[in-house]
Design an enzyme around this catalytic site. Structure first.
Site, PDB file in Angstrom:
ATOM      1  N   GLU A  18      35.732  44.004  28.259  1.00 27.50           N
ATOM      2  CA  GLU A  18      34.702  43.911  27.230  1.00 27.50           C
ATOM      3  C   GLU A  18      34.990  42.756  26.282  1.00 27.50           C
ATOM      4  O   GLU A  18      36.145  42.304  26.172  1.00 27.50           O
ATOM      5  CB  GLU A  18      34.624  45.224  26.451  1.00 27.50           C
ATOM      6  N   THR A  51      33.440  39.201  37.613  1.00 26.18           N
ATOM      7  CA  THR A  51      33.312  38.492  38.880  1.00 26.18           C
ATOM      8  C   THR A  51      32.260  39.188  39.741  1.00 26.18           C
ATOM      9  O   THR A  51      32.258  40.417  39.848  1.00 26.18           O
ATOM     10  CB  THR A  51      34.661  38.465  39.617  1.00 26.18           C
ATOM     11  N   GLN A  54      46.736  47.726  43.569  1.00 27.88           N
ATOM     12  CA  GLN A  54      46.172  47.015  44.709  1.00 27.88           C
ATOM     13  C   GLN A  54      45.481  45.735  44.251  1.00 27.88           C
ATOM     14  O   GLN A  54      45.576  44.694  44.906  1.00 27.88           O
ATOM     15  CB  GLN A  54      45.183  47.906  45.473  1.00 27.88           C
ATOM     16  N   GLU A  55      44.783  45.801  43.119  1.00 29.55           N
ATOM     17  CA  GLU A  55      44.129  44.606  42.587  1.00 29.55           C
ATOM     18  C   GLU A  55      45.163  43.543  42.243  1.00 29.55           C
ATOM     19  O   GLU A  55      44.970  42.346  42.519  1.00 29.55           O
ATOM     20  CB  GLU A  55      43.312  44.966  41.346  1.00 29.55           C
TER      21      GLU A  55
END
Length: 381
Positions: free
Chosen positions: A129, A160, A243-244
């Site tokens: 944000e 994205t 994981q990101e």
């Protein structure tokens, strides 16, 4: 050193991905950068190639090998051509689908996952944000129950795929008094009244990636679009962030390695003072250091990939991978710019664009300062 984590099936898949990149991606990068976004045709072609369904079960059109090495192959091959495109695909195919697969209802699976796998449903995730950055526990976007619907108000930024996404996973505060334990995830779809997108943001790099502000004004989201349980969103995000972060490390290092290889070729060909610039001792030693640093980092990332494939990668080790690999990526490419000299500062040279593209990897997916904070806490400090 020869990498030892991939088997024949992974290398065969790599050949297919590399062919796709060579045929469908590389020739179009300049046009996509000019358009500041990827066309729908790209997503459909990537889906047809099987690049978008690695986290989607077969019954919904995915491959779902449950083997992160395949994800890593996609990231590495895309990053060699475009760091921006690897990150766009990472969001769509690697980051968003696990939320739906692991937390979604059977109805959500049937409604959303086939489109994700085939490329007809582009996805994004809206955490960040304008006032918060990495402070996910203090989100300002709210969702208030009204019968069988939730009314969402607020805004997100730096998203994205945000301009083109058909489905956005939105984190909103549903129980303000619970702070971090009062956040819920919602599937907000294109066409919902009150859901608007701002302009495509004018970034320093990665022009082919559409990045946008998102605005929610009394958006009525049906209860069946809640992903997971009410008030469990923060826990779910923390669970999925490793994981990101591993993905950011994987495609960041592959990007650096490609630019380094091109720079080594340039250093052999470029002449100054009667010899190739790579023959000067300083440059020779520098390139030796950079190659060694990349290969050592690759060994650590390969261990992290195998740990994640086995379900054993910790949040702290993912933080180490993301912080270290993105630092190495930026260090390597900065040195590459210097070796190109004035040409390295020209946008017509890939090294200059790569330099601009890489910088954000130290910021997104949790800034590197946040990564160090996580590591420090694990040390008991």
């Amino acid at each position: 050193m020869r990498r030892r984590i991939f088997e024949t099936e992974h290398e065969d898949f790599r050949d297919a991905v590399a062919e796709f990149v060579s045929r469908q991606v590389t020739p179009n990068i300049e046009a996509w950068a000019e358009a500041k976004g990827l066309p729908r045709e790209f997503w459909l072609q990537a889906g047809q190639q099987g690049l978008l369904g690695l986290e989607v079960p077969e019954e919904f059109g995915g491959g779902y090998p449950q083997d992160y090495r395949f994800n890593a192959v996609v990231f590495e091959e895309l990053a060699r051509a475009s760091f921006a495109i690897s990150s766009c695909v990472g969001i769509d195919a690697d980051i968003v689908p696990p939320y739906i697969v692991d937390l979604g209802t059977p109805e959500q699976h049937a409604r959303w996952l086939p489109g994700v796998a085939e490329g007809s449903t582009v996805t994004a995730i809206a955490m960040t944000e304008p006032s918060g950055g990495s402070d996910l526990a203090n989100l300002k976007t709210t969702a208030v129950r009204d019968g069988d619907e939730w009314i969402v108000n607020g805004s997100k930024t730096f998203i994205t795929n945000g301009y083109s996404a058909d489905l956005v996973v939105v984190a909103a505060r549903t129980s303000p008094e619970k702070k971090a334990k009062g956040i819920t995830l919602f599937g907000v779809e294109t066409g919902m009244a009150g859901f608007e997108r701002g302009r495509k943001l004018d970034k320093v790099g990665q022009p082919e990636s559409d990045t946008a502000e998102l605005f929610f004004t009394d958006v009525r989201v049906p209860a069946e679009n809640i992903i997971g349980q009410v008030d469990t969103g923060f826990i779910q995000m923390m669970k999925n962030l490793p994981q990101e972060r591993l993905g950011a490390a994987v495609y960041g290092l592959a990007h650096a390695r490609q630019i380094l290889d091109e720079t080594i070729g340039y250093a052999k060909e470029r002449k100054a003072f009667g010899q190739s610039i790579g023959a000067f001792q300083h440059n020779k030693f520098l390139l030796a250091e950079l190659v060694t640093k990349v290969e050592v980092t690759q060994a650590f990332l390969d261990d992290a990939i195998m740990a994640h494939t086995a379900g054993e990668l910790s949040a702290v080790d993912a933080a180490k991978a993301k912080y270290w690999a993105s630092d190495v990526q930026n260090e390597v490419i900065d040195h590459c710019v210097q070796l190109y000299g004035g040409y390295g500062y020209m946008n017509e040279y890939r090294v200059a664009r790569a330099w601009k593209d890489a910088r954000v990897n130290k910021i997104w997916a949790g800034s590197n300062e946040i990564m160090k904070e996580l590591i420090g806490r694990d040390l008991g400090l």
